[in-house]
Motif scaffolding. Structure first.
Motif, mmCIF file in Angstrom:
data_model
loop_
_atom_site.group_PDB
_atom_site.id
_atom_site.type_symbol
_atom_site.label_atom_id
_atom_site.label_comp_id
_atom_site.label_asym_id
_atom_site.label_seq_id
_atom_site.Cartn_x
_atom_site.Cartn_y
_atom_site.Cartn_z
ATOM 1 N N PRO A 164 0.909 1.937 -6.125
ATOM 2 C CA PRO A 164 0.951 3.385 -6.323
ATOM 3 C C PRO A 164 0.151 4.159 -5.284
ATOM 4 N N ALA A 165 -1.031 3.644 -4.917
ATOM 5 C CA ALA A 165 -1.841 4.350 -3.914
ATOM 6 C C ALA A 165 -1.128 4.410 -2.570
ATOM 7 N N HIS A 166 -0.377 3.358 -2.230
ATOM 8 C CA HIS A 166 0.410 3.350 -0.996
ATOM 9 C C HIS A 166 1.510 4.405 -1.062
ATOM 10 N N LEU A 167 2.246 4.426 -2.175
ATOM 11 C CA LEU A 167 3.348 5.382 -2.321
ATOM 12 C C LEU A 167 2.836 6.814 -2.343
ATOM 13 N N LEU A 168 1.717 7.026 -3.008
ATOM 14 C CA LEU A 168 1.137 8.367 -3.048
ATOM 15 C C LEU A 168 0.676 8.799 -1.659
ATOM 16 N N GLY A 169 0.070 7.864 -0.930
ATOM 17 C CA GLY A 169 -0.369 8.193 0.430
ATOM 18 C C GLY A 169 0.791 8.556 1.330
ATOM 19 N N GLU A 170 1.874 7.801 1.250
ATOM 20 C CA GLU A 170 3.047 8.101 2.073
ATOM 21 C C GLU A 170 3.721 9.402 1.631
ATOM 22 N N ARG A 312 15.129 5.796 -7.035
ATOM 23 C CA ARG A 312 14.258 6.754 -6.351
ATOM 24 C C ARG A 312 13.531 6.120 -5.166
ATOM 25 N N TRP A 313 12.938 4.957 -5.398
ATOM 26 C CA TRP A 313 12.140 4.352 -4.341
ATOM 27 C C TRP A 313 12.981 3.670 -3.281
ATOM 28 N N THR A 314 14.197 3.279 -3.633
ATOM 29 C CA THR A 314 15.119 2.789 -2.609
ATOM 30 C C THR A 314 15.448 3.914 -1.635
ATOM 31 N N ARG A 315 15.721 5.103 -2.185
ATOM 32 C CA ARG A 315 15.997 6.265 -1.326
ATOM 33 C C ARG A 315 14.769 6.626 -0.496
#
Length: 325
Positions: A164-170, A312-315
């Motif tokens: 989650p921290a990676h996805l939030l950062g990106e 969602r995350w694939t997109r």
């Protein structure tokens, strides 16, 4: 493209077996139960599993063991769940990360859509954008300004690729055009230690981790990812208030079982988990830990959530060109 029918269809796996052995299903559980947590002890999924295990043990009069199987950003533990006997005696804690890993890595050792049966979503978790006190930024906007002014100089940490921290950062980088480098660690605890030591510039930390460190003056909170301000950090603005609208990412954590688990057993788990999550003591305990108990939901509703997150995350991965660092 992830097939919605495969995810929801997994809920009906082995219906004949369930219909053939109603007495077995009625006598469930008759031996110890294992909840696999694919992260180390003390992590939010681990804490949630232990809260649930205690109540399950009281209700079902059988030992409920929490087994930590960390590694590979949660893939090792989830693989163990997917390959377990589908008899209801092994389940696992699935969280947001597991719906981005297939797109991020291209292939994992199990099929998130076909090899796991969603039982119920249990909790929502919000995060706090924090920086060491040595970083001059005092708002999310100032952090983004610094990152744009010094391309590639600022870093943000996470507990691993796809966490989650990676996805939030990106997501923050995409929303603000901030130029920051991702530094993945073996787990969130290691990332937090690096943040405290000033080895990284920023991180999205869960509220249970961030709040005590912010209150102790060890970190500075810039914004929260919740739709409203947190009671524990009333002076810290939301991302929307900070000029980053549409930043609605929230973590979720739920229970899944191996595909093929009989419907009657899935239903029994769902009913009991719903009862547990309605208990005021459980809701208060999760709130103290920075979690929000999810409203009771059906296996089909949780399956729909998982399906939506996979899509969602694939997109997102395709649109951003996100890579495993």
């Amino acid at each position: 493209m992830i097939n919605r029918r495969r995810i929801v269809g997994a809920l009906g796996a082995v219906p004949l077996a369930a219909a053939t052995f109603p007495a077995w299903a009625q006598g469930y559980p008759s031996k110890p139960i294992r909840i696999v947590v694919p992260l180390p002890p003390g992590s939010p999924p681990d804490v949630l599993a232990r809260v649930v295990a205690e109540r399950l043990q009281e209700a079902w009069k059988q030992p409920v063991v929490v087994e930590n199987r960390p590694g590979a950003t949660g893939m090792i533990g989830m693989d163990a769940v997917a390959k377990s006997t589908p008899d209801g005696y092994t389940v696992g804690v699935m969280f947001l990360t597991h719906t981005v890993l297939p797109a991020l890595f291209g292939k994992v050792s199990y099929d998130t859509a076909a090899d796991l049966v969603p039982i119920a979503n249990l909790a929502w978790i919000y995060n706090v954008l924090v920086v060491p006190t040595s970083v001059p930024a005092r708002s999310a906007k100032e952090l983004a300004d610094l990152a744009r002014a010094q391309p590639g100089r600022l870093t943000y940490g996470s507990g691993g690729n796809g966490s989650p921290a990676h996805l939030l950062g990106e997501s923050f980088k995409q929303a603000t055009q901030a130029d920051m480098l991702h530094v993945p660690y073996k787990g969130p605890a290691e990332a937090v230690q690096a943040l405290l030591g000033g080895q990284i510039s920023a991180m999205f930390a869960t509220t249970s981790v961030a709040v005590p460190l912010v209150n102790a003056g060890k970190l500075r909170a810039l914004a929260v990812t919740s739709p409203n301000r947190l009671l524990a950090l009333p002076s810290v603005p939301t991302m929307a208030e900070s000029g980053v609208p549409g930043f609605d990412l929230r973590e979720w954590e739920g229970i899944v079982a191996p595909a093929g688990t009989p419907r009657e057993i899935v239903a029994k788990w769902n009913d009991e988990l719903g009862r547990i999550m309605r208990l005021p003591a459980v809701r208060d305990r999760l709130s103290d830990l920075g979690m929000e108990a999810a409203p009771p939901n059906s296996p089909e509703q949780f399956a729909s959530l998982v399906h939506g997150e996979l899509q969602r995350w694939t997109r997102f991965v395709k649109a951003t060109g996100l890579k495993a660092d």
